[in-house]
Enzyme design. Structure first.
Site, PDB file in Angstrom:
ATOM      1  N   ARG A  58      64.300  80.293  24.967  1.00  0.00           N
ATOM      2  CA  ARG A  58      63.324  79.349  23.904  1.00  0.00           C
ATOM      3  C   ARG A  58      61.721  79.501  23.985  1.00  0.00           C
ATOM      4  O   ARG A  58      61.728  80.204  22.742  1.00  0.00           O
ATOM      5  CB  ARG A  58      63.366  77.832  23.926  1.00  0.00           C
ATOM      6  CG  ARG A  58      65.114  77.324  24.608  1.00  0.00           C
ATOM      7  CD  ARG A  58      65.174  76.244  23.889  1.00  0.00           C
ATOM      8  NE  ARG A  58      66.569  75.552  23.797  1.00  0.00           N
ATOM      9  CZ  ARG A  58      67.348  75.170  24.712  1.00  0.00           C
ATOM     10  NH1 ARG A  58      66.413  75.716  26.329  1.00  0.00           N
ATOM     11  NH2 ARG A  58      68.783  74.449  25.215  1.00  0.00           N
TER      12      ARG A  58
ATOM     13  N   GLY B  63      64.356  75.058  31.563  1.00  0.00           N
ATOM     14  CA  GLY B  63      63.258  74.216  31.572  1.00  0.00           C
ATOM     15  C   GLY B  63      62.199  74.917  32.261  1.00  0.00           C
ATOM     16  O   GLY B  63      61.054  73.976  32.220  1.00  0.00           O
TER      17      GLY B  63
ATOM     18  N   ARG C  78      58.191  76.239  31.437  1.00  0.00           N
ATOM     19  CA  ARG C  78      57.874  76.369  31.124  1.00  0.00           C
ATOM     20  C   ARG C  78      56.123  76.477  31.011  1.00  0.00           C
ATOM     21  O   ARG C  78      55.233  77.044  30.059  1.00  0.00           O
ATOM     22  CB  ARG C  78      57.892  74.624  29.745  1.00  0.00           C
ATOM     23  CG  ARG C  78      59.060  74.670  29.259  1.00  0.00           C
ATOM     24  CD  ARG C  78      59.519  75.759  28.147  1.00  0.00           C
ATOM     25  NE  ARG C  78      60.692  74.830  27.122  1.00  0.00           N
ATOM     26  CZ  ARG C  78      61.831  75.409  27.763  1.00  0.00           C
ATOM     27  NH1 ARG C  78      61.539  76.531  28.461  1.00  0.00           N
ATOM     28  NH2 ARG C  78      62.593  75.258  26.673  1.00  0.00           N
TER      29      ARG C  78
ATOM     30  N   HIS D 230      72.576  76.256  31.037  1.00  0.00           N
ATOM     31  CA  HIS D 230      72.763  77.368  30.147  1.00  0.00           C
ATOM     32  C   HIS D 230      71.469  76.069  29.270  1.00  0.00           C
ATOM     33  O   HIS D 230      71.474  76.018  28.199  1.00  0.00           O
ATOM     34  CB  HIS D 230      74.003  76.479  29.430  1.00  0.00           C
ATOM     35  CG  HIS D 230      74.749  77.937  28.357  1.00  0.00           C
ATOM     36  ND1 HIS D 230      75.608  78.967  28.908  1.00  0.00           N
ATOM     37  CD2 HIS D 230      74.282  78.234  27.298  1.00  0.00           C
ATOM     38  CE1 HIS D 230      75.533  79.604  27.964  1.00  0.00           C
ATOM     39  NE2 HIS D 230      75.222  79.637  27.163  1.00  0.00           N
TER      40      HIS D 230
ATOM     41  N   LYS E 119      76.529  84.386  36.011  1.00  0.00           N
ATOM     42  CA  LYS E 119      75.834  83.225  35.857  1.00  0.00           C
ATOM     43  C   LYS E 119      76.408  81.347  35.457  1.00  0.00           C
ATOM     44  O   LYS E 119      77.289  81.313  34.783  1.00  0.00           O
ATOM     45  CB  LYS E 119      74.781  83.727  34.278  1.00  0.00           C
ATOM     46  CG  LYS E 119      74.079  82.895  33.623  1.00  0.00           C
ATOM     47  CD  LYS E 119      73.375  84.008  32.353  1.00  0.00           C
ATOM     48  CE  LYS E 119      72.820  82.512  31.739  1.00  0.00           C
ATOM     49  NZ  LYS E 119      73.254  81.730  30.607  1.00  0.00           N
TER      50      LYS E 119
ATOM     51  N   ASP F  47      67.577  79.605  35.658  1.00  0.00           N
ATOM     52  CA  ASP F  47      66.673  79.541  34.476  1.00  0.00           C
ATOM     53  C   ASP F  47      66.806  78.245  34.080  1.00  0.00           C
ATOM     54  O   ASP F  47      67.654  78.037  35.176  1.00  0.00           O
ATOM     55  CB  ASP F  47      67.085  80.228  33.006  1.00  0.00           C
ATOM     56  CG  ASP F  47      67.864  79.502  33.082  1.00  0.00           C
ATOM     57  OD1 ASP F  47      69.118  79.113  33.166  1.00  0.00           O
ATOM     58  OD2 ASP F  47      68.805  81.121  32.613  1.00  0.00           O
TER      59      ASP F  47
END
Length: 371
Positions: free
Chosen positions: A319, A297, A299, A264, A240, A295
């Site tokens: 998030r 950003g 949304r 990240h 990752k 991953d």
């Protein structure tokens, strides 16, 4: 609220009615204490890369398709032989107890409820075993922040294997802490311990900042470490933090069974490219040798679609899920995934794609629009 070491943790347990995932941020900010919210939200330096991560999805567009003769798109998929009901997974994210008293335990429950995949972090608020047990048999991966102390690494990997995790995610882009100004302004130190660090000589994380915790982690990570972990665990190792085709190929050459394209969430190297902007080139270089997780950003359901069409096999986010955790516990987490899956299903229908495999072969176009 639950009060732990003077820190107020949400203990809400309720279904959420979600207009869209971006709307969760402001709602969560009202109930997560300032320092905890800043740690969860914040990016590196002036957060240019954090913002670019979401904006980059506008660099390509989905081609609408009519007369496709489909209905009820199927969101199920497979990776490493695991059947999943959604191509959206929970990214490994530290210290979810900052958002909710039950932390990763509730996250695992919510992800399992939608038939998804949970990745738990070395720096989790709850133990490997407790997080795995909360998933009640649903697949989970364990993410390793390598320590300088191999004995400690081995103990975590042993626990992960006993807990039944299906793969190890080795994070390689966090050999030092990014310059996170939110944490500096808030003088943030973790108010609650990290369960997996309790037996570590440097302490359990409570009363420390993330920079101090990273200081105990390995600053030197090489291809030999990928081989060592793969040999030790006999599990797939997913690397990752890959942001270039060359590093993807280097990881595969070292025995990586998967590539995880991520910056990240804009929390490490500010000024680097948006994660989505490098995905297609990495996927082209990998050329289906191993699966790709993506991953940073994500949304909207259209973002998930674009990432899959650009070469990802699974799409992860953190998030918005943590905000849902704060607002509704396990049910809140479930609501976040259901909202994103709902958007994805609409996008798939309008793009004429019945299955996730169809999405992976869907064309993207590149019109440029003035801001």
């Amino acid at each position: 609220m639950t009060l732990t070491n003077g820190y107020e943790q949400s203990d809400r347990e309720e279904q959420l009615h979600i207009l869209n995932l971006p709307s969760l941020e402001a709602a969560a900010k009202k109930i997560i204490p300032t320092g905890g919210f800043g740690y969860i939200y914040g990016g590196a330096e002036d957060e240019w890369t954090l913002k670019a991560n979401t904006q980059a999805f506008n660099h390509v567009q989905i081609v609408p398709r009519a007369l496709a003769n489909i209905d009820h798109p199927d969101l199920s998929t497979e990776i490493f032989g695991l059947h999943l009901d959604t191509p959206v997974m929970m990214a490994p994210a530290a210290a979810q107890g900052l958002a909710h008293a039950k932390g990763e335990v509730d996250t695992a429950k919510g992800v399992a409820a939608v038939g998804g995949l949970m990745a738990q972090s070395t720096y989790s608020s709850t133990s490997i075993a407790d997080t795995a047990a909360a998933g009640d048999g649903a697949p989970q991966f364990f993410q390793l922040y390598m320590s300088k102390d191999w004995t400690f690494n081995a103990s975590l990997l042993d626990e992960a294997k006993r807990a039944g995790v299906k793969a190890i995610i080795l994070t390689v882009d966090a050999t030092v802490d990014g310059y996170r100004e939110e944490d500096i302004v808030n003088n943030f130190q973790f108010p609650i311990p990290m369960a997996n660090l309790e037996k570590f000589a440097n302490g359990d994380g409570k009363g420390q900042g993330i920079g101090e915790i990273y200081a105990a982690a390995a600053q030197k990570i090489s291809p030999d470490d990928v081989r060592r972990i793969a040999d030790y665990t006999d599990l797939p190792v997913i690397v990752k933090g890959i942001q270039s085709p060359a590093d993807a190929l280097r990881a595969i050459g070292a025995g990586a069974a998967g590539i995880y394209v991520s910056n990240h969430g804009g929390r490490q190297l500010n000024g680097g490219p948006a994660s989505f902007d490098v995905l297609a080139d990495i996927a082209k270089a990998v050329n289906h040798q191993v699966p790709i997780i993506f991953d940073s950003g994500v949304r909207r359901g259209s973002h998930v679609f674009k990432a899959l069409a650009a070469g990802a096999d699974l799409v992860a986010l953190a998030r918005p899920v943590i905000y849902g955790l704060a607002l509704g516990g396990a049910q809140g987490v479930q609501s976040v995934f259901e909202a994103l899956d709902h958007e994805l299903a609409i996008t798939m229908q309008l793009a004429g794609t019945k299955t996730i495999e169809d999405v992976k072969h869907a064309p993207l176009t590149h019109f440029r629009y003035d801001d």
